[in-house]
Motif scaffolding. Structure first.
Motif, short mmCIF file in Angstrom:
data_model
loop_
_atom_site.label_atom_id
_atom_site.label_comp_id
_atom_site.label_asym_id
_atom_site.label_seq_id
_atom_site.Cartn_x
_atom_site.Cartn_y
_atom_site.Cartn_z
N ILE A 14 19.29 113.54 65.92
CA ILE A 14 17.88 113.19 66.14
C ILE A 14 16.98 114.03 65.25
O ILE A 14 16.01 113.52 64.66
CB ILE A 14 17.52 113.38 67.63
CG1 ILE A 14 18.19 112.28 68.46
CG2 ILE A 14 16.01 113.36 67.83
CD1 ILE A 14 17.98 112.42 69.96
N SER A 18 14.71 112.05 62.56
CA SER A 18 13.26 112.12 62.76
C SER A 18 12.59 112.89 61.63
O SER A 18 11.50 112.53 61.17
CB SER A 18 12.93 112.73 64.12
OG SER A 18 13.44 114.05 64.21
N CYS A 57 26.01 108.36 67.11
CA CYS A 57 24.78 108.31 67.92
C CYS A 57 25.17 108.24 69.39
O CYS A 57 25.77 107.25 69.84
CB CYS A 57 23.93 107.10 67.52
SG CYS A 57 23.27 107.20 65.84
N THR A 59 22.98 108.60 71.99
CA THR A 59 21.90 108.12 72.87
C THR A 59 21.17 106.97 72.20
O THR A 59 21.27 106.76 70.97
CB THR A 59 20.89 109.24 73.16
OG1 THR A 59 20.27 109.65 71.93
CG2 THR A 59 21.57 110.44 73.82
N SER A 60 20.42 106.22 73.00
CA SER A 60 19.64 105.10 72.45
C SER A 60 18.56 105.62 71.52
O SER A 60 18.22 104.95 70.53
CB SER A 60 19.01 104.29 73.58
OG SER A 60 18.16 105.09 74.38
N ARG A 61 18.04 106.79 71.80
CA ARG A 61 17.04 107.39 70.93
C ARG A 61 17.61 107.62 69.53
O ARG A 61 16.98 107.27 68.53
CB ARG A 61 16.55 108.71 71.53
CG ARG A 61 15.69 109.58 70.63
CD ARG A 61 14.38 108.93 70.28
NE ARG A 61 13.52 109.82 69.54
CZ ARG A 61 12.53 109.42 68.76
NH1 ARG A 61 12.26 108.12 68.62
NH2 ARG A 61 11.77 110.29 68.12
N ASP A 64 18.11 104.22 67.79
CA ASP A 64 16.84 103.66 67.32
C ASP A 64 16.37 104.36 66.05
O ASP A 64 15.90 103.71 65.10
CB ASP A 64 15.77 103.77 68.40
CG ASP A 64 16.00 102.80 69.55
OD1 ASP A 64 16.84 101.89 69.40
OD2 ASP A 64 15.33 102.96 70.59
N LEU A 65 16.49 105.67 66.01
CA LEU A 65 16.08 106.43 64.82
C LEU A 65 16.94 106.05 63.62
O LEU A 65 16.45 105.93 62.50
CB LEU A 65 16.16 107.92 65.09
CG LEU A 65 15.05 108.52 65.95
CD1 LEU A 65 15.39 109.96 66.34
CD2 LEU A 65 13.71 108.48 65.19
#
Length: 278
Positions: A14, A18, A57, A59-61, A64-65
């Motif tokens: 993440i 990000s 990945c 997590t869904s976060r 999505d990233l």
């Protein structure tokens, strides 16, 4: 231990993704019509994507990233390739995934969309202006030229106009007077479509606004030619005197101006002769 390792990997993923999205140094800059691509770069996105693929990945976060980074990377790559069909495809995909992007990425996408729209508007209008114009008569003496009479304007032979007439005919019909233009191919449909298209997308540059204004003028000139209303053509041309028009229409507008000037001179001379004869 496995859960702790997954959590650590997820945070690393993440953070990398990000950070790459928030880094605007690799994004295009400028404004529509003046987009600057010299600084466009995908290297940080490449590294972040590689990290996510390597660690996975969790997590869904993170997922999505990763999807957002891949789309932004595709956008920058297609911009660098200057392939606007590919850019359009990426933007179409991004529209269906709008919720993935942060504010900075949305600005980057919007700049690309505005640039694409501007290019589409210019191309569509320029194509329409090159299509459906009056052809200049091949005969220097204009013997083969013709002009379509306006509604309610009967054909007449030279000298048949009323002797009381002291000004050019109201409808602008020159009858059998030789014409500089052949109107058989005149068509406003391409301009109708292009103008509607430009108005639906909007004009984001001075060049696009100028092109749209030119297209509107040329459409009205063509309509007036088809109606035989050279007086209307003269009024339209007088109304844009001194204004800068799109270069793509210069030849057509100049040809119409020569036609109007020719009609005006001949009509005024004819009226003067008829007045003198009376």
């Amino acid at each position: 231990l496995a859960a702790a390792s997954d959590e650590l990997d997820n945070r690393r993923v993440i953070e990398a993704l990000s950070g790459a999205l928030h880094d605007t140094d690799g994004a295009a800059s400028g404004a529509p019509g003046a987009m600057e691509l010299a600084a466009v770069d995908t290297s940080r996105l490449d590294r972040a994507i590689a990290t996510a693929v390597d660690l996975g990945c969790k997590t869904s976060r993170a997922s999505d990233l990763l999807a957002a980074c891949k789309l932004i990377r595709r956008l920058r790559s297609t911009l660098l390739a200057r392939n606007w069909d590919w850019v359009a495809s990426v933007l179409e995909d991004a529209r269906s995934s709008r919720g993935l992007f942060d504010e900075g990425s949305l600005r980057e996408l919007q700049l690309a969309q505005d640039e694409l729209d501007n290019r589409l508007v210019l191309a569509r209008l320029a194509s329409a202006l090159r299509t459906g114009g009056a052809a200049v008569s091949a005969s220097p003496a204009r013997a083969g030229g013709h002009r379509r009479p306006g509604p309610g304007s009967p054909s007449r032979s030279p000298g048949s106009a009323s002797a009381a007439s002291s000004s050019p005919p109201k409808g602008g019909d020159a009858g059998t007077q030789g014409s500089l233009l052949d109107l058989d191919g005149v068509d406003t449909a391409p301009l109708d479509d292009a103008i509607d298209f430009a108005e639906s997308l909007g004009c984001r540059t001075i060049e696009a606004s100028q092109m749209l204004a030119t297209a509107r003028l040329v459409r009205r000139l063509r309509q007036a030619l088809l109606a035989g209303a050279l007086d209307s053509c003269r009024d339209l041309l007088d109304g844009v005197r001194g204004r800068v028009l799109a270069a793509v229409a210069a030849e057509e507008v100049q040809a119409i101006k020569h036609e109007v000037d020719d009609w005006t001179v001949v009509s005024e001379l004819t009226a003067a002769l008829q007045t003198g004869a009376a």
